[in-house]
Design a protein around this motif. Structure first.
Motif, PDB file in Angstrom:
ATOM      1  N   GLU A 130      11.737 -34.814 -50.472  1.00  0.00           N
ATOM      2  CA  GLU A 130      11.915 -34.551 -49.045  1.00  0.00           C
ATOM      3  C   GLU A 130      10.581 -34.707 -48.327  1.00  0.00           C
ATOM      4  N   ARG A 131      10.589 -35.427 -47.226  1.00  0.00           N
ATOM      5  CA  ARG A 131       9.381 -35.510 -46.413  1.00  0.00           C
ATOM      6  C   ARG A 131       9.293 -34.234 -45.592  1.00  0.00           C
ATOM      7  N   VAL A 132       8.199 -33.515 -45.748  1.00  0.00           N
ATOM      8  CA  VAL A 132       8.017 -32.219 -45.093  1.00  0.00           C
ATOM      9  C   VAL A 132       7.366 -32.374 -43.729  1.00  0.00           C
ATOM     10  N   PHE A 180       5.153 -34.417 -48.889  1.00  0.00           N
ATOM     11  CA  PHE A 180       6.504 -34.455 -49.413  1.00  0.00           C
ATOM     12  C   PHE A 180       6.652 -33.304 -50.393  1.00  0.00           C
ATOM     13  N   ASP A 228      11.368 -22.812 -50.429  1.00  0.00           N
ATOM     14  CA  ASP A 228      10.212 -23.699 -50.296  1.00  0.00           C
ATOM     15  C   ASP A 228       9.589 -24.020 -51.650  1.00  0.00           C
ATOM     16  N   LYS A 241      10.080 -26.500 -39.598  1.00  0.00           N
ATOM     17  CA  LYS A 241       9.592 -26.418 -38.220  1.00  0.00           C
ATOM     18  C   LYS A 241       9.333 -24.975 -37.823  1.00  0.00           C
ATOM     19  N   THR A 256       4.472 -35.113 -41.286  1.00  0.00           N
ATOM     20  CA  THR A 256       3.740 -36.373 -41.152  1.00  0.00           C
ATOM     21  C   THR A 256       2.739 -36.263 -40.021  1.00  0.00           C
ATOM     22  N   SER A 308       5.157 -34.762 -37.052  1.00  0.00           N
ATOM     23  CA  SER A 308       6.599 -34.545 -37.129  1.00  0.00           C
ATOM     24  C   SER A 308       6.885 -33.698 -38.355  1.00  0.00           C
ATOM     25  N   TYR A 309       7.997 -32.958 -38.305  1.00  0.00           N
ATOM     26  CA  TYR A 309       8.334 -32.008 -39.350  1.00  0.00           C
ATOM     27  C   TYR A 309       9.811 -32.087 -39.712  1.00  0.00           C
ATOM     28  N   ALA A 310      10.090 -31.759 -40.951  1.00  0.00           N
ATOM     29  CA  ALA A 310      11.473 -31.564 -41.353  1.00  0.00           C
ATOM     30  C   ALA A 310      11.994 -30.314 -40.658  1.00  0.00           C
ATOM     31  N   ASP A 311      13.284 -30.321 -40.329  1.00  0.00           N
ATOM     32  CA  ASP A 311      13.873 -29.165 -39.655  1.00  0.00           C
ATOM     33  C   ASP A 311      13.694 -27.889 -40.472  1.00  0.00           C
ATOM     34  N   SER A 312      13.688 -28.019 -41.771  1.00  0.00           N
ATOM     35  CA  SER A 312      13.619 -26.859 -42.657  1.00  0.00           C
ATOM     36  C   SER A 312      12.279 -26.126 -42.584  1.00  0.00           C
TER      37      SER A 312
END
Length: 113
Positions: free
Chosen positions: A43-45, A34, A87, A62, A47, A56-60
């Motif tokens: 924000e979860r970045v 996060f 970032d 990827k 997982t 899985s990734y945040a769109d920001s």
């Protein structure tokens, strides 16, 4: 009680790379990174979930960040490439059955333009 300790934060120029590490005191089913920037929510970045290691990734992030883990070492990683000033944040390692039951103390990442 599981303990998580992060390493690897620092300062870098835009376009650079950093790798964060997080060592856990035991095996954890789900682990995540996060981040929280000043004045913003957490924000979860990314997982990663066992046993298959699905991610899985945040769109920001990827295409720029990669989460991985070494189960033999109980260590979680976050490889961050093409870093941007946006970032900049405190990055936290978390884990547990719902990926956020346990938390590390955080490590600061600062990206300058």
């Amino acid at each position: 009680q599981v303990q998580l300790v992060e390493f690897g934060g620092g300062s870098v120029q835009a376009g650079g790379s950093l790798r964060l590490s997080c060592t856990a005191s035991g095996f954890i089913y789900c682990m995540a990174w996060f981040r929280q920037a000043p004045g913003k929510g957490r924000e979860r970045v990314a997982t990663i979930v066992m046993p298959g290691g699905s991610t899985s990734y945040a769109d920001s992030v990827k295409g720029r960040f990669t989460i991985s883990r070494d189960n033999a070492k109980n260590t979680l990683y976050l490889q961050m490439n093409s870093l941007k000033p946006e970032d900049t944040a405190m990055y936290y390692c978390a884990g547990g059955n719902t990926c956020n039951n346990y938390w590390g103390q955080g490590t600061q990442v600062t990206v300058s333009s």
